[in-house]
Enzyme design. Structure first.
Site, PDB file in Angstrom:
ATOM      1  N   ARG A 152       2.785   6.114  -2.492  1.00  0.00           N
ATOM      2  CA  ARG A 152       4.016   6.859  -3.063  1.00  0.00           C
ATOM      3  C   ARG A 152       3.991   7.260  -4.410  1.00  0.00           C
ATOM      4  O   ARG A 152       4.137   8.456  -4.761  1.00  0.00           O
ATOM      5  CB  ARG A 152       5.269   6.624  -2.581  1.00  0.00           C
ATOM      6  CG  ARG A 152       5.633   6.762  -1.082  1.00  0.00           C
ATOM      7  CD  ARG A 152       6.887   6.488  -0.601  1.00  0.00           C
ATOM      8  NE  ARG A 152       7.140   5.015  -0.582  1.00  0.00           N
ATOM      9  CZ  ARG A 152       6.915   4.028   0.062  1.00  0.00           C
ATOM     10  NH1 ARG A 152       6.476   4.593   1.334  1.00  0.00           N
ATOM     11  NH2 ARG A 152       7.298   2.922  -0.049  1.00  0.00           N
TER      12      ARG A 152
ATOM     13  N   ASP B 100       0.818  -1.185   0.152  1.00  0.00           N
ATOM     14  CA  ASP B 100      -0.113  -0.004  -0.021  1.00  0.00           C
ATOM     15  C   ASP B 100       0.852   0.986   0.020  1.00  0.00           C
ATOM     16  O   ASP B 100       0.405   2.301  -0.576  1.00  0.00           O
ATOM     17  CB  ASP B 100      -0.940  -0.118   1.140  1.00  0.00           C
ATOM     18  CG  ASP B 100      -2.035  -1.254   1.296  1.00  0.00           C
ATOM     19  OD1 ASP B 100      -2.102  -1.685   0.295  1.00  0.00           O
ATOM     20  OD2 ASP B 100      -2.649  -1.438   2.284  1.00  0.00           O
ATOM     21  N   GLY B 101       1.989   1.237   0.848  1.00  0.00           N
ATOM     22  CA  GLY B 101       2.844   2.474   0.868  1.00  0.00           C
ATOM     23  C   GLY B 101       3.304   2.889  -0.333  1.00  0.00           C
ATOM     24  O   GLY B 101       3.409   3.773  -0.859  1.00  0.00           O
TER      25      GLY B 101
END
Length: 99
Positions: free
Chosen positions: A85, A80-81
């Site tokens: 980003r 998810d990160g």
């Protein structure tokens, strides 16, 4: 059918997981074998890319709104990160709305 069409994707791997680097290298090989160019999104800690014989030679795109210009696809390899980003980096691009 006339002339060749340049096809390109933007690759955004999570750089702190060896499995994602390996997946990015394999995806790059498959895409290049299919005649599709691969561009790599510039991120922090790019030194891990320099040790990979497949990824180190890819062209780099600055992390700004134009990074995906001309690409048909953005391939994000991570969680998810990494996805968020990438989305934030690329969201600066102004897209033409369909009227």
């Amino acid at each position: 059918m006339g002339g060749s069409t340049h096809r390109e994707i933007l690759l955004v791997p999570h750089l702190f997981r060896a499995s994602n680097i390996d997946s990015a290298a394999r995806a790059t090989e498959l895409l290049q074998d299919a005649g599709i160019a691969v561009r790599l999104l510039e991120q922090e800690q790019m030194d891990v890319i320099e040790t990979n014989p497949v990824l180190c030679g890819l062209s780099r795109a600055a992390s700004n709104g134009d990074a995906a210009a001309g690409c048909e696809l953005v391939l994000v390899l991570g969680g998810d990160g990494t996805f968020l980003r990438a989305a934030v980096s690329l969201a600066r691009r102004t897209f033409r709305s369909w009227e």
